[in-house]
Scaffold this active site. Structure first.
Site, PDB file in Angstrom:
ATOM      1  N   ASN A  85       0.691  -9.228  -9.741  1.00 39.03           N
ATOM      2  CA  ASN A  85      -0.402  -8.272  -9.576  1.00 39.03           C
ATOM      3  C   ASN A  85      -0.103  -7.033 -10.427  1.00 39.03           C
ATOM      4  OD1 ASN A  85      -1.285  -5.945  -6.957  1.00 39.03           O
ATOM      5  ND2 ASN A  85      -2.596  -6.750  -8.543  1.00 39.03           N
ATOM      6  N   GLY A  86      -1.142  -6.558 -11.116  1.00 41.09           N
ATOM      7  CA  GLY A  86      -1.015  -5.323 -11.881  1.00 41.09           C
ATOM      8  C   GLY A  86      -1.441  -5.496 -13.319  1.00 41.09           C
ATOM      9  N   ARG A 143      -8.046  -3.424  -9.675  1.00 40.49           N
ATOM     10  CA  ARG A 143      -8.877  -2.427 -10.379  1.00 40.49           C
ATOM     11  C   ARG A 143      -9.725  -3.099 -11.456  1.00 40.49           C
ATOM     12  NH1 ARG A 143      -5.599   1.303 -13.339  1.00 40.49           N
ATOM     13  NH2 ARG A 143      -3.987  -0.283 -13.200  1.00 40.49           N
ATOM     14  N   CYS A 201       0.846  -1.203   0.000  1.00 40.18           N
ATOM     15  CA  CYS A 201       0.000   0.000   0.000  1.00 40.18           C
ATOM     16  C   CYS A 201       0.884   1.257   0.000  1.00 40.18           C
ATOM     17  CB  CYS A 201      -0.906  -0.009   1.231  1.00 40.18           C
ATOM     18  SG  CYS A 201      -1.868   1.499   1.369  1.00 40.18           S
TER      19      CYS A 201
END
Lengths: 167, 347
Positions: free
Chosen positions: B223-224, B248, B118
């Protein structure tokens, strides 16, 4: 002030040890150095964190006794995390149990009551929704609430009473 | 005071086993819905499971608050019999809070993930989230403390960002140290702490870490930038990871791992139904979830404006019913339609 904290007065945080250079600033994003928390008491989790501005903040620890009290509350009063299986709001008895058992000064508890109304309205059970609205309205009148703080919720109930009455 | 502490969930669905075997059993990497601040609540976790997601994360919970505050526990985490496999994500900056947090939640989840990714400054300031990747010693110490105490009875993951692009040596060294102390799997978000989400994810960096961990029996999840099944395949093929996480992408299209490039209408219907059945979600949160799905479905700007002008759940239900054919459970076609069912009368 505890002995450990008073000893920290002379604590020196060297750049080498606690501020590690990161990637260079890029695309206008400043390169903020990261610092590490300083453990004051490993048994309680008390730490000192250092903000980017250099200011230090103490995050108080939790004694073993305090933790055990929370743990006991978690097991015996809360009965573990909230469990909401499909259909848990389908009975009128469950609604009344929540209406009469929850501390309605707490916003989250009022949100739970509203969830019963949402469900009945969504399922087009307008009679149950209206009946529950009236009970909530009566209950709210017995509370010593801040009208300004709960204005939104009161308006919502008034809105839904009107809508359900016309269905 | 003597309290009998419950052990970790004994009949858990083992997330590590899923990550290790999905390629062999399903011919694809494990599909994972990542943790999202505010959004990964029970209703959303459930809708993800309806669309081929193997493992779902909760939003990050602050260990410090959870172990000290009953109201934080009640509002942060709710679960039910269907909520599995679930990884609870924790934000922490010390071993004591972490161990206490795990002691409380372990009987109710399938694994715990430490948030080391984060980037928001309020958390960095507290040395939580991405700050942990710059404090490898503490991170390794935390993982070691948990694994020393629980061993294989508890699955522990770390979700990290990279320290530098392309060949992140410092990140690889940290991952190797985490493997040494028993971390069960590592999720790598291929961005730096300061990289904006509009910049592409660094797949070379993820591949570098996967290759560097070949000597360990520890899977890596990427991730991404996963917005479609094609993205999932491309990311897995390029990097060699055993799982792909979307955040997202899955927020705006929970059906993405089920092959839907655009969020199907049935997903909106089922999501609203879960929200109504589980309860407890603030109206603004439900409204924002629907907003994200509608944007993905290319609902007109005028309709989105009307959606966002609704002021409470009742108005929102009334507005959707006035504009679309929203089915309820028990109705024919509930949750199955793909196209947006505009009402003739509202056109």
């Amino acid at each position: 002030m505890s002995e450990e904290i008073s000893n920290l007065k002379d604590l020196h945080i060297s750049n080498d040890e606690h501020q590690q250079p990161m990637t260079k600033g890029k695309n206008g994003i400043p390169n903020q150095s990261m610092t590490k928390p300083i453990t004051v008491d490993a048994n309680t989790g008390e730490v000192i964190v250092k903000k980017f501005t250099g200011k230090q903040r103490i995050r108080k620890g939790q004694s073993q006794e305090q933790y055990e009290a929370e743990l006991q509350h978690f097991y015996e009063v809360e009965k573990g995390p909230v469990r909401t299986n499909i259909g848990w709001m389908s009975s009128w008895e469950e609604f009344e149990r929540n209406l009469n058992g929850l501390d309605l000064e707490i916003k989250h508890n009022r949100l739970i009551l509203m969830s019963f109304l949402h469900r009945w309205y969504y399922l087009r059970d307008y009679a149950s929704c209206l009946k529950a609205c009236n009970e909530i309205q009566l209950k709210y009148k017995t509370l010593n609430y801040d009208e300004k703080k709960m204005k939104r919720e009161i308006n919502e109930i008034n809105y839904i009473i009107e809508k359900c009455s016309n269905k | 005071m003597s309290i009998k502490v419950l052990p970790p969930k004994c009949n858990r669905t083992d997330p590590l086993e899923i990550i290790r075997t999905r390629q062999r059993t399903h011919g694809r990497p494990a599909t994972i819905a990542g943790p999202m601040v505010r959004y990964s609540k029970l209703s959303f976790r459930q809708i993800c499971r309806d669309y081929n997601v193997d493992i779902v994360y909760t939003p990050m919970m602050l260990a410090r608050e959870y172990v000290r505050n009953s109201q934080a526990r009640i509002s942060d985490f709710s679960t039910n019999d269907l909520d599995t496999p679930t990884i609870i994500q924790v934000g922490t900056n010390n071993v004591t809070d972490l161990l206490r947090f795990i002691e409380m939640v372990a009987p109710y989840v399938d694994g715990v993930g430490i948030n080391c990714g984060c980037p928001i400054k309020e958390q960095l300031r507290e040395e939580i989230g991405c700050a942990l990747i710059y404090n490898e010693t503490l991170l390794v110490e935390m993982v070691k403390a948990v694994k020393d105490k629980y061993g294989d009875t508890l699955r522990l993951e770390t979700k990290i960002r990279i320290h530098e692009h392309t060949r992140p040596e410092r990140t690889l060294k940290m991952c190797q140290d985490l493997c040494e102390v028993g971390v069960d799997w590592i999720t790598v978000h291929g961005r730096l702490r300061t990289t904006r989400s509009s910049e592409p994810v660094d797949l070379d960096a993820i591949k570098y870490i996967v290759d560097g961990l070949k000597g360990y029996d520890v899977p890596v999840v990427a991730n991404g930038d996963c917005f479609t099944v094609a993205d999932m395949g491309r990311i897995a093929d390029y990097t060699g990871v055993q799982g792909v996480m979307s955040a997202r992408g899955i927020l705006s299209n929970p059906g993405l791992f089920d092959g839907y490039d655009i969020c199907p209408w049935g997903c909106v219907e089922k999501f609203i139904n879960y929200c109504m059945e589980f309860g407890g979600l603030p109206f603004q949160l439900i409204q924002h979830h629907i907003f994200c799905m509608f944007e993905n479905m290319r609902v007109s700007k005028d309709d989105i404006r009307q959606l966002m002008s609704t002021r409470n759940m009742f108005e929102l239900i009334d507005w959707i019913d006035s504009r679309f054919d929203l089915k309820r459970p028990g109705d024919k076609e509930f949750g199955t339609r793909e196209a947006i069912p505009y009402l003739e009368s509202s056109k």
